[in-house]
Scaffold this motif. Sequence first.
Motif, PDB file in Angstrom:
ATOM      1  N   UNK A  84      -5.503  -6.516  13.076  1.00  0.00           N
ATOM      2  CA  UNK A  84      -4.558  -6.022  12.195  1.00  0.00           C
ATOM      3  C   UNK A  84      -4.773  -6.290  11.264  1.00  0.00           C
ATOM      4  N   UNK A  85      -5.611  -6.003  10.396  1.00  0.00           N
ATOM      5  CA  UNK A  85      -5.609  -6.261   8.454  1.00  0.00           C
ATOM      6  C   UNK A  85      -4.635  -5.492   7.532  1.00  0.00           C
ATOM      7  N   UNK A  86      -3.734  -5.290   8.401  1.00  0.00           N
ATOM      8  CA  UNK A  86      -2.806  -4.169   6.968  1.00  0.00           C
ATOM      9  C   UNK A  86      -3.466  -3.083   6.774  1.00  0.00           C
ATOM     10  N   UNK A  87      -4.318  -3.440   6.042  1.00  0.00           N
ATOM     11  CA  UNK A  87      -4.562  -1.471   5.011  1.00  0.00           C
ATOM     12  C   UNK A  87      -5.488  -0.836   6.464  1.00  0.00           C
ATOM     13  N   UNK A  88      -6.324  -1.583   7.327  1.00  0.00           N
ATOM     14  CA  UNK A  88      -7.194  -0.708   8.763  1.00  0.00           C
ATOM     15  C   UNK A  88      -6.960  -1.926   9.378  1.00  0.00           C
ATOM     16  N   UNK A  89      -7.546  -1.070  10.715  1.00  0.00           N
ATOM     17  CA  UNK A  89      -6.597  -1.184  11.790  1.00  0.00           C
ATOM     18  C   UNK A  89      -7.957  -1.773  13.001  1.00  0.00           C
ATOM     19  N   UNK A  90      -8.451  -2.011  13.025  1.00  0.00           N
ATOM     20  CA  UNK A  90      -9.982  -1.921  14.522  1.00  0.00           C
ATOM     21  C   UNK A  90      -9.638  -2.036  15.668  1.00  0.00           C
ATOM     22  N   UNK A  91     -10.196  -1.245  16.786  1.00  0.00           N
ATOM     23  CA  UNK A  91     -10.072  -0.928  17.599  1.00  0.00           C
ATOM     24  C   UNK A  91     -10.750  -1.500  18.561  1.00  0.00           C
ATOM     25  N   UNK A  92     -11.448  -1.617  19.569  1.00  0.00           N
ATOM     26  CA  UNK A  92     -12.521  -1.655  19.883  1.00  0.00           C
ATOM     27  C   UNK A  92     -12.554  -2.051  22.416  1.00  0.00           C
ATOM     28  N   UNK A  93     -12.644  -0.663  22.794  1.00  0.00           N
ATOM     29  CA  UNK A  93     -12.007  -0.576  23.461  1.00  0.00           C
ATOM     30  C   UNK A  93     -13.604  -0.815  24.995  1.00  0.00           C
ATOM     31  N   UNK A  94     -12.961  -0.963  25.779  1.00  0.00           N
ATOM     32  CA  UNK A  94     -14.452  -0.794  27.422  1.00  0.00           C
ATOM     33  C   UNK A  94     -14.086   1.105  27.036  1.00  0.00           C
TER      34      UNK A  94
END
Length: 140
Positions: A84-94
């Motif tokens: 979570x970077x605030x202005x963008x969120x990164x989700x990495x899934x299997x």
Amino acid sequence: MEETSSRECALIAARAADERKATDIMVIKVGDLVDVTDYFVIATGANTPQVEAILDNIEEKCVSEGGEAISREQTNDHSWELLDYGEFVVDVFQPESRDFYRLETLWGDAPIIDIAEAGIEHPEYSERIAKLVGHVKEAR
């Protein structure tokens, strides 16, 4: 990340994910639909070590641009991790978790950014994600 726009930062994260062979990379502009962030970057890693490598590379690239994650979280089995970077969120899934949660479908009205803007020329997509990104391209 004051000098770099949230869109540019999301694209930096997408490129960093691609550098670690992530698949099904999507950048979704959700800022007009949710109050918590401007962009979601969603990607898939084949297994726990790859998911970790993807997130580590994203953190490294974003720190070099002057930004640091507010938080890094994961499920107990590491099948879904996020930055979570605030202005963008990164989700990495299997893969199994990506298919189960289908996070990218929650914001069906949100524009999908063409990751070619990030310099990703030959992204690898599953059939399901290819259908989502294939017909939607947002101009710069």
